[in-house]
Design an enzyme around this catalytic site. Sequence first.
Site, PDB file in Angstrom:
ATOM      1  CG  LEU A  82       1.065  -9.099  15.527  1.00  0.00           C
ATOM      2  CD1 LEU A  82       2.381  -9.100  16.285  1.00  0.00           C
ATOM      3  CD2 LEU A  82      -0.074  -9.587  16.404  1.00  0.00           C
ATOM      4  CB  CYS A  83      -1.069  -4.504  10.351  1.00  0.00           C
ATOM      5  SG  CYS A  83       0.625  -4.268   9.850  1.00  0.00           S
ATOM      6  CG  HIS A  84      -3.636  -1.386  15.027  1.00  0.00           C
ATOM      7  ND1 HIS A  84      -2.272  -1.298  15.217  1.00  0.00           N
ATOM      8  CD2 HIS A  84      -4.183  -1.599  16.234  1.00  0.00           C
ATOM      9  CE1 HIS A  84      -2.013  -1.443  16.507  1.00  0.00           C
ATOM     10  NE2 HIS A  84      -3.155  -1.621  17.143  1.00  0.00           N
ATOM     11  CG  MET A 120       3.491  -1.835   8.815  1.00  0.00           C
ATOM     12  SD  MET A 120       5.129  -2.327   8.215  1.00  0.00           S
ATOM     13  CE  MET A 120       4.745  -3.814   7.317  1.00  0.00           C
ATOM     14  CD  GLU A 121      -1.533   0.365   7.122  1.00  0.00           C
ATOM     15  OE1 GLU A 121      -2.113  -0.414   7.894  1.00  0.00           O
ATOM     16  OE2 GLU A 121      -0.537   1.038   7.481  1.00  0.00           O
ATOM     17  CG  ASP A 135       0.903 -11.963 -12.470  1.00  0.00           C
ATOM     18  OD1 ASP A 135       1.298 -13.130 -12.678  1.00  0.00           O
ATOM     19  OD2 ASP A 135      -0.274 -11.602 -12.673  1.00  0.00           O
TER      20      ASP A 135
END
Length: 166
Positions: A82-84, A120-121, A135
Amino acid sequence: MNNELENESKLTHVDQSGQASMVDVSAKTPTTRRAVATGFVSMTPATIALIKDNNVAKGDVLATARIAGIQGAKQCPSLIPLCHPLMLSKVAVDFDIDEAQSKVNIRCECKLLGNTGVEMEALTGVSVAALTIFDMCKAADPNMIIGSIKVMTKEGGKSGKWQRDD
Protein backbone atom coordinates in the site's frame (compact mmCIF):
# COMPACT_ATOMS: atom_id res chain seq x y z
CA MET A 1 4.39 14.73 20.51
CA ASN A 2 3.60 17.88 18.59
CA ASN A 3 1.87 15.93 15.87
CA GLU A 4 -1.26 17.35 14.25
CA LEU A 5 -2.11 13.85 13.02
CA GLU A 6 -2.49 12.48 16.57
CA ASN A 7 -6.14 13.49 16.62
CA GLU A 8 -7.04 11.53 13.50
CA SER A 9 -8.78 8.35 14.59
CA LYS A 10 -9.55 6.64 11.29
CA LEU A 11 -7.10 4.35 9.57
CA THR A 12 -6.31 5.65 6.10
CA HIS A 13 -5.41 2.31 4.52
CA VAL A 14 -8.76 0.66 5.26
CA ASP A 15 -11.94 1.35 3.28
CA GLN A 16 -15.52 1.56 4.67
CA SER A 17 -15.92 -2.23 4.55
CA GLY A 18 -12.65 -2.87 6.39
CA GLN A 19 -10.67 -3.94 3.33
CA ALA A 20 -7.08 -2.87 2.73
CA SER A 21 -6.96 0.06 0.34
CA MET A 22 -4.24 2.25 -1.15
CA VAL A 23 -4.94 5.90 -0.28
CA ASP A 24 -5.90 8.12 -3.22
CA VAL A 25 -3.48 11.06 -3.04
CA SER A 26 -4.36 12.53 -6.45
CA ALA A 27 -6.26 15.48 -4.94
CA LYS A 28 -3.38 16.46 -2.64
CA THR A 29 -1.29 19.47 -3.58
CA PRO A 30 2.28 18.56 -4.51
CA THR A 31 4.71 20.07 -2.01
CA THR A 32 8.31 19.44 -1.05
CA ARG A 33 8.22 16.50 1.35
CA ARG A 34 11.13 15.47 3.55
CA ALA A 35 11.58 12.87 6.28
CA VAL A 36 14.48 11.81 8.46
CA ALA A 37 14.61 8.45 10.24
CA THR A 38 17.27 7.06 12.55
CA GLY A 39 18.27 3.78 14.16
CA PHE A 40 21.34 1.94 15.36
CA VAL A 41 23.19 -1.35 15.45
CA SER A 42 24.91 -2.11 18.76
CA MET A 43 27.84 -4.51 18.80
CA THR A 44 31.03 -5.41 20.63
CA PRO A 45 33.92 -2.93 20.70
CA ALA A 46 35.93 -5.45 18.66
CA THR A 47 33.32 -5.36 15.88
CA ILE A 48 33.30 -1.55 15.96
CA ALA A 49 37.09 -1.68 15.48
CA LEU A 50 36.74 -4.06 12.52
CA ILE A 51 34.27 -1.69 10.84
CA LYS A 52 36.31 1.42 11.62
CA ASP A 53 39.54 -0.15 10.32
CA ASN A 54 37.76 -1.66 7.28
CA ASN A 55 38.86 -5.17 8.29
CA VAL A 56 35.54 -7.00 7.93
CA ALA A 57 36.00 -10.07 5.70
CA LYS A 58 32.99 -9.20 3.52
CA GLY A 59 34.34 -5.74 2.66
CA ASP A 60 33.59 -2.09 3.41
CA VAL A 61 30.61 -2.34 5.75
CA LEU A 62 29.50 1.29 5.77
CA ALA A 63 29.89 1.82 2.01
CA THR A 64 27.85 -1.31 1.33
CA ALA A 65 25.24 -0.40 3.96
CA ARG A 66 24.92 3.10 2.47
CA ILE A 67 24.17 1.72 -0.98
CA ALA A 68 21.79 -0.86 0.50
CA GLY A 69 19.95 1.82 2.48
CA ILE A 70 19.53 4.00 -0.61
CA GLN A 71 18.29 1.00 -2.60
CA GLY A 72 15.95 0.04 0.26
CA ALA A 73 14.35 3.49 0.29
CA LYS A 74 13.89 3.32 -3.49
CA GLN A 75 12.31 -0.15 -3.22
CA CYS A 76 9.89 0.76 -0.41
CA PRO A 77 6.66 0.25 -2.44
CA SER A 78 7.88 -3.21 -3.47
CA LEU A 79 8.45 -4.16 0.17
CA ILE A 80 5.61 -2.44 2.07
CA PRO A 81 2.08 -3.10 0.81
CA LEU A 82 0.00 0.00 0.00
CA CYS A 83 2.98 2.39 -0.18
CA HIS A 84 2.93 4.63 -3.23
CA PRO A 85 5.77 4.40 -5.75
CA LEU A 86 7.52 7.74 -5.39
CA MET A 87 9.92 9.73 -7.52
CA LEU A 88 12.50 10.40 -4.80
CA SER A 89 14.72 13.39 -5.47
CA LYS A 90 17.10 12.68 -2.58
CA VAL A 91 18.08 9.72 -0.44
CA ALA A 92 21.04 10.18 1.90
CA VAL A 93 22.21 7.52 4.35
CA ASP A 94 24.81 8.52 6.92
CA PHE A 95 26.58 6.75 9.77
CA ASP A 96 28.15 7.79 13.03
CA ILE A 97 30.38 5.31 14.84
CA ASP A 98 29.78 5.79 18.56
CA GLU A 99 32.70 3.98 20.19
CA ALA A 100 31.63 4.97 23.71
CA GLN A 101 28.24 3.27 23.28
CA SER A 102 29.65 0.58 20.97
CA LYS A 103 27.16 1.16 18.19
CA VAL A 104 26.76 2.48 14.67
CA ASN A 105 24.09 5.17 14.43
CA ILE A 106 22.22 5.34 11.13
CA ARG A 107 20.38 8.32 9.63
CA CYS A 108 18.36 8.32 6.42
CA GLU A 109 16.93 11.44 4.80
CA CYS A 110 14.45 11.21 1.93
CA LYS A 111 13.03 14.09 -0.08
CA LEU A 112 10.76 14.70 -3.06
CA LEU A 113 8.23 17.03 -4.63
CA GLY A 114 4.97 15.12 -4.51
CA ASN A 115 1.53 14.33 -3.15
CA THR A 116 2.50 12.10 -0.24
CA GLY A 117 5.13 11.85 2.47
CA VAL A 118 8.39 9.93 2.53
CA GLU A 119 8.46 8.60 6.10
CA MET A 120 8.20 4.96 5.01
CA GLU A 121 11.08 5.40 2.58
CA ALA A 122 13.30 6.90 5.28
CA LEU A 123 12.38 4.12 7.74
CA THR A 124 13.04 1.48 5.09
CA GLY A 125 16.41 3.05 4.26
CA VAL A 126 17.50 2.88 7.91
CA SER A 127 16.18 -0.67 8.28
CA VAL A 128 17.93 -2.04 5.20
CA ALA A 129 21.19 -0.29 6.12
CA ALA A 130 20.99 -1.82 9.63
CA LEU A 131 20.25 -5.29 8.21
CA THR A 132 23.23 -4.94 5.87
CA ILE A 133 25.56 -4.03 8.74
CA PHE A 134 24.25 -7.07 10.64
CA ASP A 135 24.72 -9.35 7.63
CA MET A 136 28.26 -8.20 6.96
CA CYS A 137 29.34 -8.48 10.62
CA LYS A 138 27.35 -11.48 11.90
CA ALA A 139 30.29 -13.90 11.62
CA ALA A 140 32.32 -11.70 13.98
CA ASP A 141 29.43 -10.71 16.27
CA PRO A 142 26.14 -12.67 16.16
CA ASN A 143 24.92 -10.82 19.28
CA MET A 144 24.45 -7.48 17.52
CA ILE A 145 21.19 -5.67 18.21
CA ILE A 146 19.28 -3.50 15.75
CA GLY A 147 17.26 -0.89 17.57
CA SER A 148 15.30 2.31 17.94
CA ILE A 149 14.28 2.77 14.30
CA LYS A 150 12.04 5.84 14.23
CA VAL A 151 11.00 8.92 12.30
CA MET A 152 12.71 12.01 13.70
CA THR A 153 11.16 14.68 11.51
CA LYS A 154 8.86 15.12 8.56
CA GLU A 155 8.03 18.19 6.52
CA GLY A 156 5.58 19.15 3.81
CA GLY A 157 1.99 18.66 2.96
CA LYS A 158 -1.06 19.92 4.82
CA SER A 159 0.32 19.03 8.25
CA GLY A 160 3.53 21.05 7.76
CA LYS A 161 6.51 20.25 9.94
CA TRP A 162 6.53 17.56 12.63
CA GLN A 163 9.48 16.75 14.88
CA ARG A 164 9.94 14.06 17.52
CA ASP A 165 10.00 15.59 20.99
CA ASP A 166 12.30 13.07 22.66
